[in-house]
Design a protein around this motif. Structure first.
Motif, PDB file in Angstrom:
ATOM      1  N   ASN A   8      36.767  67.216 -41.581  1.00 50.68           N
ATOM      2  CA  ASN A   8      36.166  66.261 -40.650  1.00 50.68           C
ATOM      3  C   ASN A   8      37.152  65.826 -39.572  1.00 50.68           C
ATOM      4  O   ASN A   8      36.762  65.556 -38.432  1.00 50.68           O
ATOM      5  CB  ASN A   8      35.646  65.042 -41.404  1.00 50.68           C
ATOM      6  CG  ASN A   8      34.241  64.676 -40.999  1.00 50.68           C
ATOM      7  OD1 ASN A   8      33.443  65.572 -40.700  1.00 50.68           O
ATOM      8  ND2 ASN A   8      33.906  63.405 -40.988  1.00 50.68           N
ATOM      9  N   HIS A  54      36.538  66.249 -35.552  1.00 47.50           N
ATOM     10  CA  HIS A  54      36.691  65.146 -34.598  1.00 47.50           C
ATOM     11  C   HIS A  54      37.578  65.552 -33.427  1.00 47.50           C
ATOM     12  O   HIS A  54      37.386  65.076 -32.305  1.00 47.50           O
ATOM     13  CB  HIS A  54      37.287  63.933 -35.322  1.00 47.50           C
ATOM     14  CG  HIS A  54      37.297  62.677 -34.505  1.00 47.50           C
ATOM     15  ND1 HIS A  54      36.157  62.120 -33.964  1.00 47.50           N
ATOM     16  CD2 HIS A  54      38.328  61.868 -34.124  1.00 47.50           C
ATOM     17  CE1 HIS A  54      36.474  61.017 -33.296  1.00 47.50           C
ATOM     18  NE2 HIS A  54      37.781  60.842 -33.386  1.00 47.50           N
ATOM     19  N   LEU A 108      28.986  61.991 -38.784  1.00 48.32           N
ATOM     20  CA  LEU A 108      29.888  61.524 -37.732  1.00 48.32           C
ATOM     21  C   LEU A 108      29.324  61.869 -36.354  1.00 48.32           C
ATOM     22  O   LEU A 108      29.340  61.045 -35.434  1.00 48.32           O
ATOM     23  CB  LEU A 108      31.264  62.168 -37.917  1.00 48.32           C
ATOM     24  CG  LEU A 108      32.320  61.825 -36.856  1.00 48.32           C
ATOM     25  CD1 LEU A 108      32.667  60.342 -36.912  1.00 48.32           C
ATOM     26  CD2 LEU A 108      33.570  62.677 -37.057  1.00 48.32           C
ATOM     27  N   TYR A 109      28.828  63.083 -36.206  1.00 49.10           N
ATOM     28  CA  TYR A 109      28.270  63.529 -34.932  1.00 49.10           C
ATOM     29  C   TYR A 109      27.122  62.632 -34.478  1.00 49.10           C
ATOM     30  O   TYR A 109      27.005  62.310 -33.286  1.00 49.10           O
ATOM     31  CB  TYR A 109      27.789  64.974 -35.097  1.00 49.10           C
ATOM     32  CG  TYR A 109      27.218  65.611 -33.850  1.00 49.10           C
ATOM     33  CD1 TYR A 109      28.020  65.856 -32.743  1.00 49.10           C
ATOM     34  CD2 TYR A 109      25.881  65.987 -33.800  1.00 49.10           C
ATOM     35  CE1 TYR A 109      27.507  66.462 -31.611  1.00 49.10           C
ATOM     36  CE2 TYR A 109      25.350  66.593 -32.673  1.00 49.10           C
ATOM     37  CZ  TYR A 109      26.165  66.826 -31.577  1.00 49.10           C
ATOM     38  OH  TYR A 109      25.645  67.427 -30.448  1.00 49.10           O
ATOM     39  N   TYR A 155      28.053  59.572 -32.554  1.00 51.30           N
ATOM     40  CA  TYR A 155      28.406  59.770 -31.149  1.00 51.30           C
ATOM     41  C   TYR A 155      27.205  59.570 -30.230  1.00 51.30           C
ATOM     42  O   TYR A 155      27.360  59.373 -29.025  1.00 51.30           O
ATOM     43  CB  TYR A 155      28.938  61.182 -30.909  1.00 51.30           C
ATOM     44  CG  TYR A 155      30.180  61.578 -31.669  1.00 51.30           C
ATOM     45  CD1 TYR A 155      31.058  60.632 -32.191  1.00 51.30           C
ATOM     46  CD2 TYR A 155      30.487  62.914 -31.856  1.00 51.30           C
ATOM     47  CE1 TYR A 155      32.191  61.010 -32.887  1.00 51.30           C
ATOM     48  CE2 TYR A 155      31.627  63.309 -32.546  1.00 51.30           C
ATOM     49  CZ  TYR A 155      32.473  62.350 -33.055  1.00 51.30           C
ATOM     50  OH  TYR A 155      33.596  62.754 -33.737  1.00 51.30           O
ATOM     51  N   THR A 206      38.590  57.394 -35.353  1.00 42.76           N
ATOM     52  CA  THR A 206      39.238  58.267 -36.321  1.00 42.76           C
ATOM     53  C   THR A 206      39.007  57.774 -37.746  1.00 42.76           C
ATOM     54  O   THR A 206      38.850  58.562 -38.675  1.00 42.76           O
ATOM     55  CB  THR A 206      40.755  58.341 -36.041  1.00 42.76           C
ATOM     56  OG1 THR A 206      40.948  58.827 -34.710  1.00 42.76           O
ATOM     57  CG2 THR A 206      41.447  59.277 -37.014  1.00 42.76           C
ATOM     58  N   ALA A 227      35.745  59.116 -38.879  1.00 43.55           N
ATOM     59  CA  ALA A 227      35.820  60.535 -39.241  1.00 43.55           C
ATOM     60  C   ALA A 227      36.410  60.710 -40.628  1.00 43.55           C
ATOM     61  O   ALA A 227      35.878  61.445 -41.469  1.00 43.55           O
ATOM     62  CB  ALA A 227      36.654  61.294 -38.207  1.00 43.55           C
TER      63      ALA A 227
END
Length: 435
Positions: A83, A87, A138-139, A142, A373, A376
């Motif tokens: 991951n 990132h 995580l994506y 965004y 971070t 991530a």
């Protein structure tokens, strides 16, 4: 400006925002959803292979349980590094790499002949897939703020349910129809044919996916500014932890423990559902496959409906805990009706609805307080530690089945883990996660 004019302007802004997010969803979700269907199918189709594979290769249930679970050791070791790489280099290339390598390894499972080979290939499959799920979670951060992520994550994670709806009948049909074709058994053909979609989708990710809002050439400048402003506003309200502080954060470790409890239930059912159905008296692999589609179909609907409810009410904890308790009840009932196919299926459907609904809604908890971070690494850490239950659960159920000649004892353990996970969820502060 008059009240009416201001209300009209607010309505127009809300309408534009809804339309923009709808555009994003239709662009991102179909491909990510199909990728998750393929990944989950390649991960758990060993549960169908078991119906023929164990007899052909003379494996015990303990060997099967260890091999099914050892996938998650490879997954655990490489999850956080994967991951972190995603990132830095972007989701497009890294998710494509994950899918192509796991497709190759999953297809090669067809040529396993010894327990040692089985363990090695399952471990390598876990290494290959490490980072896919937390990478997508995580994506999505965004692109979507927390208030919209419950429904979106639930839609994405219905891929688990759909893989059961599609994969069960498909796996059953392949194993029923393909034995002897070109000298391969039915379970060998299942591994080979079900690996192909992952390879195709990996190429599609490279061609179709965009890493960030700013890279999306299918959005207007006004739409990009809206999405970026919403994400920026949310990030400003989060606690920005360093990587070291993230690892020292007690809530991250609590999240990992909660997720461990839920994943115990998930993989206990996923890897053993065909075996439990067969034990009720259903012998044909095709019929077993068709029956496994029923719990997953109901679970898919429940995941979406309860995800919408959580977003609409801005309430997360009880929307996670109550399905966990329902899953526990379903597992306990399944042990009482093991020789009645109709009642066993009803119980397993209730269990699947509860277990699968906890998962997408769980992810609205840590993503509400982690960013950058730390997000991530934190998402990957929670997912990797939680998924160690994917090693413990099938091995424990297999060992208990060999020891007691029944899956009931294993179901009791899984039911208890769901209750613990639900109770721990309620210890999280409501003001921290109800966004």
């Amino acid at each position: 400006m008059s009240y009416q004019a201001g209300a009209a302007a607010d309505g127009a802004r809300a309408s534009f925002e809804d339309a923009t997010y709808s555009k994003v969803t239709w662009r991102l979700l179909p491909l990510l959803f199909l990728c998750y269907v393929a990944s989950y199918l390649d991960r758990v189709n060993v549960g169908f292979a078991k119906l023929q594979m164990l007899q052909d290769l003379k494996f015990s249930d303990t060997v099967y349980g260890l091999g099914a679970g050892i996938f998650f050791l490879g997954y655990f070791v490489f999850e956080v590094p994967s991951n972190m790489i995603l990132h830095k280099v972007g989701a497009r290339l890294w998710i494509a790499r994950i899918m192509i390598t796991w497709g190759i390894i999953s297809g090669a499972m067809a040529y396993v002949t010894t327990p040692e080979m089985f363990y090695i290939m399952r471990f390598l499959l876990g290494v290959a897939e490490a980072g896919f799920f937390p990478g997508v979670i995580l994506y999505l951060t965004y692109w979507y703020p927390a208030a919209r992520r419950g429904k979106i994550t639930a839609l994405f994670m219905t891929g688990i349910a759909l893989s059961g709806v599609i994969g069960g009948p498909l796996s059953g049909w392949i194993m029923h129809a393909m034995p002897g074709v070109w000298g391969h058994t039915g379970w060998q053909w299942m591994f080979i044919l079900e690996a192909i979609p992952s390879l195709i989708l990996g190429v599609m990710v490279i061609l179709y996916m965009k890493d960030r809002i700013r890279d999306a050439d299918w959005l207007s400048e006004e739409e990009k500014r809206l999405l970026e402003a919403n994400i920026s506003h949310e990030e400003s309200q989060k606690e920005h932890l360093s990587l070291g502080a993230m690892f020292a954060n007690g809530r991250v470790w609590l999240g990992a423990l909660i997720y461990f409890c839920f994943v115990m239930g998930l993989y206990g059912v996923s890897f053993w559902l065909p075996t439990i159905i067969k034990a009720t008296g259903v012998s044909d692999p095709l019929n077993v496959g068709l029956l496994t589609a029923i719990p997953y179909a109901f679970a898919a609907a429940a995941m979406v409906l309860i995800g919408r409810s959580a977003d609409a009410r801005r309430e997360r904890r009880w929307h996670v805990a109550i399905p966990a308790f329902i899953g526990c009840i379903g597992l306990l009932l399944s042990t009482q009706y093991g020789h009645n196919t109709t009642l066993a299926m009803a119980s397993l459907t209730l269990a699947s609805v509860g277990i699968l609904t906890t998962l997408p809604l769980f992810w609205s908890l840590p993503t509400a307080f982690l960013s950058g971070t730390a997000a991530a690494a934190g998402i990957a850490l929670i997912n990797s530690l939680g998924n160690l239950a994917g090693f413990v659960s099938p091995f424990l159920v297999g060992w208990l089945k060999d020891a007691t000649q029944s899956t009931n004892a294993g179901m009791y353990v899984l039911a208890a883990s769901l209750v613990i996970g639900g109770l721990l969820t309620l210890t999280l502060p409501a003001k921290l996660v109800n966004r």
